[in-house]
Design a protein around this motif. Structure first.
Motif, mmCIF file in Angstrom:
data_model
loop_
_atom_site.group_PDB
_atom_site.id
_atom_site.type_symbol
_atom_site.label_atom_id
_atom_site.label_comp_id
_atom_site.label_asym_id
_atom_site.label_seq_id
_atom_site.Cartn_x
_atom_site.Cartn_y
_atom_site.Cartn_z
ATOM 1 N N PHE A 88 46.020 -29.602 -7.794
ATOM 2 C CA PHE A 88 46.198 -28.993 -6.477
ATOM 3 C C PHE A 88 47.268 -29.695 -5.653
ATOM 4 N N PHE A 89 47.773 -30.832 -6.126
ATOM 5 C CA PHE A 89 48.819 -31.525 -5.392
ATOM 6 C C PHE A 89 50.214 -31.143 -5.881
ATOM 7 N N ARG A 90 50.303 -30.259 -6.870
ATOM 8 C CA ARG A 90 51.587 -29.726 -7.310
ATOM 9 C C ARG A 90 51.844 -28.324 -6.768
ATOM 10 N N MET A 91 50.852 -27.768 -6.103
ATOM 11 C CA MET A 91 51.006 -26.428 -5.547
ATOM 12 C C MET A 91 51.788 -26.496 -4.241
ATOM 13 N N ASP A 92 52.660 -25.504 -4.034
ATOM 14 C CA ASP A 92 53.488 -25.442 -2.831
ATOM 15 C C ASP A 92 52.693 -24.767 -1.728
ATOM 16 N N LEU A 93 52.482 -25.494 -0.633
ATOM 17 C CA LEU A 93 51.715 -24.948 0.489
ATOM 18 C C LEU A 93 52.587 -24.212 1.494
ATOM 19 N N HIS A 94 53.905 -24.337 1.390
ATOM 20 C CA HIS A 94 54.783 -23.810 2.439
ATOM 21 C C HIS A 94 55.771 -22.774 1.920
ATOM 22 N N SER A 95 55.535 -22.208 0.753
ATOM 23 C CA SER A 95 56.477 -21.231 0.214
ATOM 24 C C SER A 95 56.331 -19.897 0.939
ATOM 25 N N LEU A 96 57.432 -19.147 1.005
ATOM 26 C CA LEU A 96 57.437 -17.843 1.648
ATOM 27 C C LEU A 96 57.050 -16.767 0.646
ATOM 28 N N GLY A 147 38.348 -25.212 -4.963
ATOM 29 C CA GLY A 147 39.804 -25.150 -4.962
ATOM 30 C C GLY A 147 40.424 -25.003 -3.582
ATOM 31 N N PRO A 148 40.107 -23.938 -2.843
ATOM 32 C CA PRO A 148 40.682 -23.817 -1.494
ATOM 33 C C PRO A 148 40.246 -24.919 -0.546
ATOM 34 N N CYS A 149 39.070 -25.498 -0.786
ATOM 35 C CA CYS A 149 38.629 -26.630 0.030
ATOM 36 C C CYS A 149 39.567 -27.821 -0.163
ATOM 37 N N ILE A 150 39.984 -28.078 -1.396
ATOM 38 C CA ILE A 150 40.912 -29.171 -1.675
ATOM 39 C C ILE A 150 42.259 -28.912 -1.012
ATOM 40 N N LEU A 151 42.746 -27.662 -1.075
ATOM 41 C CA LEU A 151 44.039 -27.349 -0.469
ATOM 42 C C LEU A 151 43.998 -27.516 1.048
ATOM 43 N N ALA A 152 42.899 -27.110 1.682
ATOM 44 C CA ALA A 152 42.779 -27.287 3.132
ATOM 45 C C ALA A 152 42.731 -28.763 3.497
ATOM 46 N N MET A 153 41.991 -29.568 2.719
ATOM 47 C CA MET A 153 41.920 -31.000 2.993
ATOM 48 C C MET A 153 43.271 -31.665 2.742
ATOM 49 N N ALA A 165 40.531 -39.510 -6.830
ATOM 50 C CA ALA A 165 41.006 -39.737 -8.192
ATOM 51 C C ALA A 165 42.498 -39.449 -8.326
ATOM 52 N N GLN A 166 43.025 -38.462 -7.581
ATOM 53 C CA GLN A 166 44.415 -38.065 -7.731
ATOM 54 C C GLN A 166 45.364 -38.893 -6.869
ATOM 55 N N LYS A 167 44.981 -39.121 -5.614
ATOM 56 C CA LYS A 167 45.877 -39.776 -4.663
ATOM 57 C C LYS A 167 45.426 -41.168 -4.239
ATOM 58 N N GLY A 168 44.197 -41.548 -4.554
ATOM 59 C CA GLY A 168 43.695 -42.842 -4.120
ATOM 60 C C GLY A 168 43.258 -42.878 -2.676
ATOM 61 N N TRP A 169 43.139 -41.713 -2.030
ATOM 62 C CA TRP A 169 42.682 -41.662 -0.643
ATOM 63 C C TRP A 169 41.162 -41.769 -0.621
ATOM 64 N N ASP A 170 40.677 -42.944 -0.299
ATOM 65 C CA ASP A 170 39.244 -43.220 -0.351
ATOM 66 C C ASP A 170 38.648 -43.037 1.037
ATOM 67 N N PHE A 171 37.771 -42.082 1.179
ATOM 68 C CA PHE A 171 37.098 -41.823 2.451
ATOM 69 C C PHE A 171 35.712 -41.265 2.161
ATOM 70 N N ASP A 172 34.865 -41.318 3.157
ATOM 71 C CA ASP A 172 33.494 -40.836 3.033
ATOM 72 C C ASP A 172 33.332 -39.511 3.761
ATOM 73 N N VAL A 173 32.542 -38.637 3.175
ATOM 74 C CA VAL A 173 32.211 -37.346 3.787
ATOM 75 C C VAL A 173 30.811 -37.445 4.383
ATOM 76 N N THR A 174 30.721 -37.289 5.681
ATOM 77 C CA THR A 174 29.429 -37.288 6.372
ATOM 78 C C THR A 174 28.977 -35.850 6.547
ATOM 79 N N GLN A 175 27.837 -35.522 5.997
ATOM 80 C CA GLN A 175 27.341 -34.149 6.011
ATOM 81 C C GLN A 175 26.204 -34.006 7.020
ATOM 82 N N VAL A 176 26.437 -33.151 7.996
ATOM 83 C CA VAL A 176 25.436 -32.844 9.024
ATOM 84 C C VAL A 176 24.691 -31.593 8.576
#
Length: 485
Positions: A200-208, A324-330, A364-375
């Motif tokens: 999902f990090f090779r997909m273009d988010l800004h293409s027309l 999939g779309p959740c990853i792209l939005a994040m 795993a892909q970018k090394g961005w380590d963060f926690d998800v807090t679920q309410v």
């Protein structure tokens, strides 16, 4: 003087004992890390959880003769061929895939079911052994090889089928005692890992899109385009109502199809500027998903916003509620950070399992380590909900604001129409809509807006900024292409 010092030392020692008693009491009776929800211990809630990553095992081979010689030299024990009581039906050309021992050192481990065991290295194998693959995934609890079970749209599901796995036995003990055997499939008992098959990090988010066209204005002027967007987006009028208002108020005869075409193309041009703007986000983000209609079928809008500054940082439109779309939005939201805050980031979402799964993939892909807090739930029944309920309510309120603008459309006719309809509303929300949070000014103030005093002109400026951003992206891609060549 000495008596005073001894007295103070005795007081310090007594206080130290009291502190130790209190620490022992806290560790024994007060949990330092509360569960986000009481049902987290129940098997029903386990299926919404994401298991930790598996162990990646790379099999290593060696020579059986050297190993036999080493064992004899080190321990004085000689590994001899198997003495069979009857004639063996093991194929003569069969060798151990790990150490290369011939069939004289092999015997059947489970009868006629096809599994063999090597006497030299004690390796279990069959016709589809692990040494035919470069790496293997193993269960982090029992070390058993994971078996691929199902294929999904974005990932492949691997499962640990070991009935003696500690993870399986622990979840099995949590089952209700009166549970019927045919209802056991409703609970998640085995360890499961989802292997993503798409980057999902090779997909273009800004293409027309292919149907994006320029503004020729053969019949109308840019000011009329600004009026179209003002009536259609700001005032929440449908395309037919916008056409009617322009004719009755301004005497402009424009069809509703032209209104839709203008809105679509304006969204395509503005979107790159909105998606790449430097919002300077805070470290508290809130995420949620809501649904829309496309040709009568349910689609989903994923929104990630800055809970403190209220700007929308990431959004996606999808025909499914998968990860999939959740990853792209994040990804779209996290790219707004110049330096990713890692553990300092507070990412608040509901109890849907797509968010922790997306966090696992991003780490795993970018090394961005963060926690998800679920309410979870609608009431503050635990400490986590009490602390972060306000963050969740911010994005819920944003969803209601979006639905007020969405209702006029009666749904969309295509996936691209839905995406760029949402992106046009995001541009209005982030740059044009007055907010009480910013003293009834737009959330993100642009210097070019100070030169104009009406809304149609601001829309034209947004389009011009979007065109400039597109030219910058095209130049940078051309330069990178020449560099690669």
């Amino acid at each position: 003087m000495d008596s005073i010092i001894l007295y103070l030392i005795n007081i310090i020692q007594e206080q130290y004992k009291q502190i130790c008693y209190l620490l022992l009491f806290i560790c024994k009776y007060i949990p330092l890390k509360q569960w986000a929800f009481d049902d987290s211990h129940s098997p029903e809630y386990q299926k919404f959880k994401v298991d930790k990553l598996p162990t990646v095992y790379t099999p290593a081979t060696f020579d059986y003769q050297l190993y036999i010689a080493y064992i004899k030299h080190r321990y004085g024990y000689l590994i001899k061929p198997i003495k069979r009581r009857s004639e063996s039906d093991i194929p003569k050309d069969l060798v151990c895939p790990r150490c290369g021992a011939p069939h004289d050192y092999l015997y059947k481990n489970n009868g006629a079911k096809g599994q063999f065991m090597c006497k030299v290295c004690e390796e279990l194998f069959n016709s589809d052994n692990i040494y035919k693959h470069t790496i293997e995934l193993r269960c982090p609890y029992c070390g058993n090889i994971l078996v691929p079970k199902k294929e999904r749209k974005f990932f492949r599901i691997h499962k640990c089928t070991n009935r003696k796995c500690s993870y399986y036995l622990t979840n099995k003990r949590k089952l209700p005692p009166d549970l019927k055997p045919e209802e056991k499939h409703k609970y998640k008992l085995h360890y499961i890992y989802r292997e993503f098959t798409m980057d999902f990090f090779r997909m273009d988010l800004h293409s027309l899109p292919s149907n994006a066209t320029g503004f020729s204005f053969k019949k109308f002027s840019p000011h009329i385009l600004g009026l179209v967007l003002t009536y259609h987006v700001n005032l929440k009028l449908s395309t037919r109502q916008t056409s009617h208002a322009l004719k009755e108020v301004h005497g402009i005869d424009i069809s509703h199809t032209t209104v839709a075409s203008y809105a679509m193309t304006a969204a395509c041009v503005i979107k790159p500027f909105v998606d790449t703007y430097d919002y300077k986000p805070s470290n508290i983000l809130s995420a949620d998903e809501t649904y829309i209609k496309k040709l009568g079928k349910k689609h989903y809008v994923w929104i990630i916003m800055d809970a403190c500054k209220k700007s929308i940082l990431g959004y996606q439109v999808s025909d499914n509620r998968s990860v999939g779309p959740c990853i792209l939005a994040m990804r779209m939201a996290f790219e707004k950070f110049k330096v990713f805050p890692s553990k300092l980031l507070k990412f608040i979402a509901d109890g849907y399992s797509a968010y922790p799964l997306a966090a696992q993939y991003i780490k795993a892909q970018k090394g961005w380590d963060f926690d998800v807090t679920q309410v979870i739930g609608l009431t503050n029944d635990d400490a986590v909900s009490t602390e972060f309920r306000w963050v969740k309510q911010v994005v819920e309120r944003l969803n209601r604001t979006f639905k007020m603008s969405y209702r006029i459309t009666n749904g969309y006719n295509s996936d691209e129409g839905a995406l760029y309809g949402v992106s046009l509303w995001v541009a209005y929300y982030n740059f044009l809509r007055p907010h009480p949070h910013n003293y009834w000014k737009p959330l993100n103030e642009i210097d070019e807006f100070e030169k104009v005093g009406n809304m149609p002109a601001k829309w034209i400026i947004l389009i011009r900024l979007g065109q400039q951003k597109i030219l910058e992206m095209q130049k940078s891609s051309a330069v990178s292409g020449n560099t690669c060549s």
